[in-house]
Design an enzyme around this catalytic site. Structure first.
Site, PDB file in Angstrom:
ATOM      1  N   HIS A  37       0.746  -1.011  -0.205  1.00  0.00           N
ATOM      2  CA  HIS A  37       0.212  -0.290  -0.056  1.00  0.00           C
ATOM      3  C   HIS A  37       0.942   0.978   0.166  1.00  0.00           C
ATOM      4  CE1 HIS A  37      -3.017   2.902   1.723  1.00  0.00           C
ATOM      5  NE2 HIS A  37      -4.012   1.282   0.725  1.00  0.00           N
ATOM      6  N   ASP A  40      -8.169  -5.000  -1.311  1.00  0.00           N
ATOM      7  CA  ASP A  40      -8.661  -6.354  -1.652  1.00  0.00           C
ATOM      8  C   ASP A  40      -8.079  -7.509  -1.597  1.00  0.00           C
ATOM      9  OD1 ASP A  40      -7.277  -3.550  -3.911  1.00  0.00           O
ATOM     10  OD2 ASP A  40      -9.382  -3.921  -3.416  1.00  0.00           O
TER      11      ASP A  40
END
Ligand code: SDX
Length: 393
Positions: free
Chosen positions: A270, A328
């Site tokens: 991320h 996700d």
């Protein structure tokens, strides 16, 4: 307003904008919507209440929630003529392509909610987008599978209505499974907003020029589609399926660590979180709960996901790079169990994120001091030089 969050000077100097909506602490793995921890909202709230919170800054009273839900419910249908837009697409068009096109086309329909100088029109544009995006996403799905569109049923709640529009067919009765509706509602809440991510920044940049609000959201949908961003949920499930069994995980871990191999672990890493993405934790619990309630016990994909997470979190490379599962990583497992094809994973992310895009757009255009966005660059091209005729080149 309680404590004012202060950023260290370094962060402030790089902050693209100021906002009061969502706060992320990447090192702590903390996510707050208007100050409320995502874990508490996921456990105790529901998506439409989170929409109210993100739009207006406070949790609604019982009456405010009734009024808001009534306003949203009144706008769930799209103009009948918009059905024609879908027919311009090939049946095998990715539903994200359809959503970009149809949401962009809303800018040519709803002229009474496009004057961004009018606070009331901004408000109506916000309500219309939140209300219609599940309908448009469901229509994109139905069109892709050759089934007739199913109109919204306003006696259902927001998530249940979406499931009904996706899975009901005129030939049979369809009863929304409350387990699936709760799981869908939680997925929507977890994806609702996330500070200045790529697609939200796209919406803000487009909106800063005074562009039509529906066109700005279409731009956000386009940006979210990329596999490095919202497209990762589809790419992650396809990766887990490609790995297939836990004994093949080491092969993919090695690929992910190989600098010469473009392969990355989808659903991992991320730009901001250098700790666990708090949404991934909730999603993982939800995956266990939904699969168990649906009686799916030996889900190989979930086994591969959990083992991949375990191995990666013990691996020096991932630990040193502070790579953790993101939002996700587990969402696709739940959506697949609910009956959605992978092509619908990112459209569901887009419909969930629409409230965040709209809230951030509304906050920005409502700020009278707002100027057009104009990022600068580090120029690394040729120095100044004179033109030369072709015979001298
Ligand atoms: C979303 O911004 C948001 O808030 C987005 C989002 C939201 O809600 O809006 O949270 C939603 O987009 C989540 C991210 C979904 N994308 C993926 O899961 C795709 C896989 N992940 C990556 O491609 C990647 O992690 C990014 C794009 C998310 C971030 O990439 P960065 O900016 O390169 O990450 P980084 O700087 O932290 O990387 C550090 C290192 C790099 O190696 P070095 O250059 O230091 O040698 O780790 C490597 C990266 O190459 N790395 C990975 C990796 N992610 C980063 N290596 C293997 N697998 C990965 N997944």
């Amino acid at each position: 307003q309680g404590d004012v969050f202060t950023y260290d000077p370094g962060f402030t100097s790089t902050a693209a904008c100021s906002s009061t909506i969502t706060y992320i602490d990447g090192d702590k793995g903390e996510l707050l919507y208007r100050g409320y921890p995502i874990e508490q909202l996921a456990a105790q709230s529901h998506h439409l209440e989170v929409c109210y919170l993100l739009l207006y800054g406070e949790l609604p009273s019982a009456q405010q929630m009734i009024d808001f839900e009534t306003r949203v419910t009144r706008h769930t249908m799209v103009h009948e003529q918009m059905h024609n837009f879908f027919r311009g697409f090939r049946r095998d068009a990715h539903p994200m392509a359809t959503m970009v096109g149809v949401v962009g086309a809303m800018s040519a329909f709803y002229h009474d909610s496009t004057d961004i100088e009018d606070p009331w029109q901004r408000e109506v544009a916000a309500i219309r987008l939140i209300a219609k995006i599940p309908t448009i996403a469901a229509m994109a799905y139905k069109y892709s599978i050759g089934q007739p569109f199913v109109y919204p049923k306003n006696s259902l709640d927001y998530a249940g209505n979406f499931l009904h529009m996706c899975f009901a067919v005129p030939a049979e009765d369809y009863v929304v499974d409350p387990i699936l509706a709760k799981a869908m509602d939680r997925i929507m809440m977890l994806h609702a907003d996330h500070e200045q991510n790529a697609s939200t920044s796209t919406v803000r940049l487009a909106g800063s020029s005074g562009a039509n609000p529906f066109a700005c959201i279409a731009a956000g949908i386009a940006c979210l589609w990329g596999p490095a961003h919202g497209g990762a949920n589809q790419a992650c499930l396809e990766m887990l399926r490609e790995i297939g069994t836990v004994d093949r995980i080491p092969e993919y871990i090695a690929k992910a660590k190989d600098k010469n191999d473009p392969f990355r672990l989808m659903g991992f890493g991320h730009r901001v979180y250098k700790n666990f993405d708090p949404r991934a934790k909730v999603m993982k619990e939800s995956a266990d709960e939904v699969l168990d309630l649906l009686g799916i016990h030996d889900n190989e994909t979930l086994k591969v996901a959990k083992e991949l997470e375990r191995i990666a979190l013990e691996d020096e490379y991932f630990v040193s790079k502070k790579l953790y599962p993101n939002v996700d990583f587990y969402s696709g497992i739940i959506l697949e169990a609910m009956g959605f094809p992978t092509a619908m994973f990112t459209p569901i992310f887009a419909l969930s994120r629409t409230v965040g895009w709209v809230a951030q757009w509304k906050e920005m255009v409502g700020d009278s001091d707002q100027k057009i966005g104009r990022p600068r660059q580090l120029y690394t091209g040729a120095p100044r030089r004179d033109y030369s005729d072709v015979e001298n080149r």
